[in-house]
Design a protein around this motif. Sequence first.
Motif, PDB file in Angstrom:
ATOM      1  N   GLY A 116     111.118 -62.452  50.780  1.00 53.23           N
ATOM      2  CA  GLY A 116     110.800 -61.531  51.856  1.00 53.23           C
ATOM      3  C   GLY A 116     111.841 -61.519  52.949  1.00 53.23           C
ATOM      4  N   LEU A 149     110.003 -59.630  59.365  1.00 53.37           N
ATOM      5  CA  LEU A 149     109.718 -58.362  60.033  1.00 53.37           C
ATOM      6  C   LEU A 149     109.971 -58.491  61.534  1.00 53.37           C
ATOM      7  N   TRP A 182     105.001 -51.044  58.897  1.00 54.23           N
ATOM      8  CA  TRP A 182     104.479 -51.851  57.801  1.00 54.23           C
ATOM      9  C   TRP A 182     105.035 -51.356  56.470  1.00 54.23           C
ATOM     10  N   ALA A 194     103.620 -57.084  52.152  1.00 51.44           N
ATOM     11  CA  ALA A 194     104.055 -58.030  53.181  1.00 51.44           C
ATOM     12  C   ALA A 194     103.203 -59.285  53.089  1.00 51.44           C
ATOM     13  N   ARG A 195     103.657 -60.311  53.801  1.00 51.84           N
ATOM     14  CA  ARG A 195     102.908 -61.559  53.883  1.00 51.84           C
ATOM     15  C   ARG A 195     103.072 -62.133  55.287  1.00 51.84           C
ATOM     16  N   ARG A 240     105.877 -62.936  59.949  1.00 54.00           N
ATOM     17  CA  ARG A 240     105.550 -61.905  58.968  1.00 54.00           C
ATOM     18  C   ARG A 240     106.808 -61.480  58.219  1.00 54.00           C
ATOM     19  N   TRP A 241     106.657 -61.250  56.930  1.00 55.07           N
ATOM     20  CA  TRP A 241     107.788 -60.864  56.089  1.00 55.07           C
ATOM     21  C   TRP A 241     107.443 -59.624  55.273  1.00 55.07           C
ATOM     22  N   ALA A 242     108.379 -58.705  55.146  1.00 55.28           N
ATOM     23  CA  ALA A 242     108.280 -57.612  54.180  1.00 55.28           C
ATOM     24  C   ALA A 242     108.719 -58.146  52.825  1.00 55.28           C
TER      25      ALA A 242
END
Length: 394
Positions: free
Chosen positions: A300, A303, A309, A313-314, A321-323
């Motif tokens: 990822g 973000l 968004w 994602a996580r 937060r990561w895409a």
Amino acid sequence: MTASGSRPLATVSLFSGVAGIEQGLAAAGVSDVAWFCERWDAARAVLAARYADVEVKDDVTAIKDFDGAALVTAGFPCTDLSQAGLTQGLAGVNSGLVIGVLEKIAAYRPDWVLLENVPNMLHLGRGAAMNRIVSDLENAGYAWAYRVVDSRFAGLAQRRRRVFLLASRVMDPARILLGEDHGEPEPDQQATAFGFSWTEGNRGVGWAVGATPTLKGGTTVRVASPPAIWLPGERVGRQIVRPSIEAAESLQGLEPGWTSPAPERDRWKLVGNAVSVPVARWIGGRLARRSELREAFEDGVLLAEGAGWPAAARGTSDGKRWAVDVSEFPCGPVLEQVQDLGGLLTRYGSEPLSWRATKGFRDRLRASSLRYRADFMAALDAHVDHMAAARTTE
């Protein structure tokens, strides 16, 4: 026992509908439903008939706790989140019910949470709904992951895109939901059926090769935007059709006749609102293997604050937060489970699209700047003429 040998998770189901999520999870052996919560009488009739020994509560706002359940599922209302809906976001009276659910999750802390809704929630109001949901989960100590998936990956002949969010306070759920990726398949060059949305024609067609566009809920005996299907190999009069309610149930992975305990006028809406059973079964299968999927998921791109968004994602409970770059097709379907749309209609039935519906769609499409196949327009013309002749002889 699940495939991994662990016991099924005690589960409470909110906004249960006709139990598409729960059927899928149970098929994977990962879930044992303690009770449902559903207020619509038509859906309650289905649940009472299909789960006679399971309590069905009727007011999500009156729930005091989750009775120690390890998993809470909620395919919460999309009324205020969908493009065709009220677009009020979580400020809306229906979709906003999930806020109260999140408050109860923070208070009673189930190990797992599974949510489902429409992809438009990622974009409406600059993604305010998703931001509120994941922020509340993070504040309650949950890691989370979400992903837009297309039901076709599970073998269904329906192009149905939905967001599934899995959250946990006992492990990182990212590997469960994001750890598989098949990639979008090439279009079926041998397709003998093509779905389209006959209520469109000005700005879109809803074209789907070998599949229908998304089944949608409505307020009458028919869905608000029901699919139509072009069958080039059939005789004129049977080339432009709509699926029967039993065929539509099958397109959701429901057993044909599953919604029959409900009043006939409500069955299309029940089916259109349902969660695709095989998609939930895939999530359940991954969740059943959770003890094997504890390895850290590090894929990822971080973000930036205020970023839009992505499709997947996580995030962690500390707010990072990561895409994640994964497709809407986590895996490929088992070959024998792939639905043949034409064969499904032969088995469960269809009816010709009416003269009025076909003519309206054809005329809008012809007047638009949309691209379409010449033989498709020829089929629409032939169907309009055929249905007009049938009207004069009735």
